[in-house]
Design an enzyme around this catalytic site. Structure first.
Site, PDB file in Angstrom:
ATOM      1  N   TYR A  80       0.840  -1.204   0.000  1.00 23.39           N
ATOM      2  CA  TYR A  80       0.000   0.000   0.000  1.00 23.39           C
ATOM      3  C   TYR A  80       0.872   1.249   0.000  1.00 23.39           C
ATOM      4  CZ  TYR A  80      -3.774   3.220   1.232  1.00 23.39           C
ATOM      5  OH  TYR A  80      -4.679   4.248   1.225  1.00 23.39           O
ATOM      6  N   PHE A 132      -8.866  19.148 -25.806  1.00 28.15           N
ATOM      7  CA  PHE A 132      -9.341  17.780 -25.775  1.00 28.15           C
ATOM      8  C   PHE A 132     -10.602  17.783 -24.914  1.00 28.15           C
ATOM      9  CE2 PHE A 132      -9.226  13.375 -24.005  1.00 28.15           C
ATOM     10  CZ  PHE A 132      -9.535  12.733 -25.194  1.00 28.15           C
ATOM     11  N   THR A 133     -11.498  16.843 -25.155  1.00 27.59           N
ATOM     12  CA  THR A 133     -12.808  16.881 -24.505  1.00 27.59           C
ATOM     13  C   THR A 133     -12.710  16.968 -22.987  1.00 27.59           C
ATOM     14  OG1 THR A 133     -12.828  14.468 -24.693  1.00 27.59           O
ATOM     15  CG2 THR A 133     -14.030  15.718 -26.371  1.00 27.59           C
ATOM     16  N   ASP A 223       0.697  18.082 -22.167  1.00 29.01           N
ATOM     17  CA  ASP A 223      -0.038  16.821 -22.200  1.00 29.01           C
ATOM     18  C   ASP A 223       0.720  15.870 -23.123  1.00 29.01           C
ATOM     19  OD1 ASP A 223      -1.721  14.666 -22.603  1.00 29.01           O
ATOM     20  OD2 ASP A 223      -3.508  15.848 -23.044  1.00 29.01           O
ATOM     21  N   LYS A 266      -2.222   5.465 -23.201  1.00 25.23           N
ATOM     22  CA  LYS A 266      -1.682   5.783 -24.517  1.00 25.23           C
ATOM     23  C   LYS A 266      -0.158   5.715 -24.493  1.00 25.23           C
ATOM     24  CE  LYS A 266      -5.505   8.945 -25.641  1.00 25.23           C
ATOM     25  NZ  LYS A 266      -6.098   8.211 -26.761  1.00 25.23           N
ATOM     26  N   ARG A 389     -15.522  12.321 -33.956  1.00 26.53           N
ATOM     27  CA  ARG A 389     -14.798  13.463 -33.416  1.00 26.53           C
ATOM     28  C   ARG A 389     -15.301  14.704 -34.143  1.00 26.53           C
ATOM     29  NH1 ARG A 389     -12.143  12.425 -28.647  1.00 26.53           N
ATOM     30  NH2 ARG A 389     -14.397  12.681 -28.478  1.00 26.53           N
ATOM     31  N   PHE A 455     -21.016  12.415 -25.710  1.00 27.76           N
ATOM     32  CA  PHE A 455     -20.618  11.415 -26.695  1.00 27.76           C
ATOM     33  C   PHE A 455     -20.290  10.070 -26.064  1.00 27.76           C
ATOM     34  CE2 PHE A 455     -16.707  13.482 -25.368  1.00 27.76           C
ATOM     35  CZ  PHE A 455     -15.794  12.437 -25.263  1.00 27.76           C
TER      36      PHE A 455
END
Length: 482
Positions: A80, A132-133, A223, A266, A389, A455
């Site tokens: 932990y 980005f969303t 990012d 990613k 998109r 979406f």
């Protein structure tokens, strides 16, 4: 960057891996696909995997792990607090990015939540090369606004501009001058701009952004979720970087950012995410929110097994023979579709092949979600799940008015090391047939519309019976074929 050329026949992308474990996939008959897309409310996100042949929805969390990643997961120290595995990941972050402090999180949008809660205040602005969303949603949720400072080339569907993801430096400077540096929460630069076709930014552009940030005392947040593809494009397209190693390019980029965050779903082909910085002040501001929202500081909502996979995955991201696979397969697909007259975003970017729905189904008004309709139609005739998109990925303004997207794209993502060239050829064949029968495709309208990130789980229905006609034409042309 090394290349492999074919002496006889066509030049095709060459897989730099071999398959040792396989997973069966099924191609359902078109009649079942028709039922499945109706059950999903014409939203490809809501399709069940048992009804999908090729899943090109995203490259997030669906990339193939390597043998070394799988083996590393067995070494995890499942503690932990104070886990040896966390220390290993922390060291790897420092080695790759040169950042002293690391905060783990369960995925990229969790990092966006932490950063926005700390730095975005009501009335502040976050300039971006493109939104980005989820990044935009977190900024707005905390009372800020997003200003997109993209170049004039960014929205050109077809061009030979190599870095359409660059930020316009003049517009950035004007924005800061007009509003005052104190109103800028931070500048966000996204590698491989997702919503405009996975288009990269250059190292030179990031260096210019850094100069502006230094001049006005503004923080630069990077990012790096789609960094792998962006590294490939910098290496192959930017003259100053052609003789640099992938590790050297990575460090050059990282040194320019005050804060780096990423989704490991990613970057690194694992599941998790993280924030890293050299600022102790920034680290301390964000640290308490990690424990509050994600978990203790040494796991941050991640399994330690995924941490072990991430350590190996970050190393593999520094291998040009790994990071070239996605872009090369995407480029092949784009070129094949261009030859067939199918409208796509060029030059080929990262993440996936992007079909220009605005031209593909130019008879469908944006208010009827052409990219969403195209995604549903393509699944219907192929069993391939892509992702809208466009306007469907936006959300209405405070008065309930539809915000029309700059682009209407069907994204066909290319999960890393998952599909073979025959799979790509199949997708090309079906999208070409659909283009020849595009007049049959109609629009969509909402029957269940969430207010935020609609979406993901909103449901729609067709505006006419266009799907029935498409099925009839498919059967007429393909007979009893799946």
């Amino acid at each position: 960057m090394s290349t492999v050329k074919f002496f006889y026949g066509e030049n095709i992308p060459l897989e730099m891996h071999k398959a040792r474990i396989v997973q069966k996939i099924n191609l359902q008959p078109i009649e079942r696909r028709f039922e499945a897309i109706k059950e999903a409310g014409y939203n490809t996100f809501l399709l069940k995997n048992t009804d999908i042949f090729m899943d090109m929805l995203t490259d997030s969390g669906v990339n193939a792990m390597s043998d070394k990643q799988q083996a590393a997961m067995l070494e995890a120290d499942d503690s932990y607090a104070g886990s040896v595995t966390f220390t290993k990941l922390e060291k790897k972050i420092k080695e790759v990015f040169g950042k002293e402090y690391f905060l783990p999180a369960h995925q990229g949008r969790a990092c966006e939540n932490i950063i926005s809660q700390v730095y975005v205040k009501p009335g502040t602005i976050v300039p971006m090369n493109y939104h980005f969303t989820t990044s935009k949603a977190h900024v707005v949720l905390n009372g800020g606004t997003v200003e997109e400072i993209f170049t004039d080339d960014a929205l050109k569907i077809n061009s030979d501009v190599r870095f359409k993801g660059n930020m316009d430096i003049g517009k950035l400077r004007d924005l800061i001058e007009t509003n005052g540096a104190d109103k800028i929460a931070f500048v966000r630069l996204e590698a491989g701009t997702n919503l405009i076709g996975g288009q990269p930014h250059s190292l030179e552009n990031m260096q210019e952004i850094r100069k502006v940030c230094d001049e006005y005392g503004v923080m630069l947040v990077f990012d790096a979720s789609l960094l792998a593809d962006n590294l490939y494009f910098i290496k192959t397209r930017e003259e100053q970087c052609k003789d640099m190693s992938i590790r050297d390019i990575t460090r050059k980029l990282a040194d320019l950012a005050d804060i780096i965050y990423f989704s490991a779903r990613k970057l690194g082909c694992a599941r998790g995410g993280g924030i890293c910085t050299n600022s102790k002040e920034a680290y301390l501001k964000m640290r308490e929110l990690i424990t509050l929202y994600e978990g203790f500081l040494t796991y941050g909502g991640m399994s330690v097994r995924e941490m072990e996979a991430m350590v190996v995955g970050l190393d593999e991201t520094m291998d040009e023979h790994m990071i070239n696979q996605g872009p090369q397969f995407i480029e092949y697909m784009v070129n094949e579709l261009v030859e067939r007259g199918v409208p796509v975003v060029t030059p080929a970017g990262g993440l996936g092949c992007h079909i220009n729905a605005m031209e593909f189904v130019d008879h469908i008004p944006q208010e009827e979600y052409p990219a969403g309709a195209l995604a549903a139609a393509f699944y219907l005739v192929s069993g391939v799940r892509g992702m809208e998109r466009g306007t469907l990925s936006e959300q209405r303004d405070e008065n309930g008015n539809e915000i029309l997207s700059h682009m209407e794209l069907l994204r066909l993502a290319m999960p890393r090391r998952v599909y073979s060239l025959s799979h790509v050829k199949y997708a090309v064949d079906r999208i070409t047939w659909l283009y020849e029968n595009r007049h049959l495709i109609g629009g969509l309208k909402f029957v269940d519309e969430p207010k935020v990130l609609r979406f993901f789980f909103g449901k729609l229905e067709s505006t006419t019976d266009w799907e029935t006609k498409l099925v009839e034409k498919f059967r007429a042309d393909f007979g009893d074929s799946l």
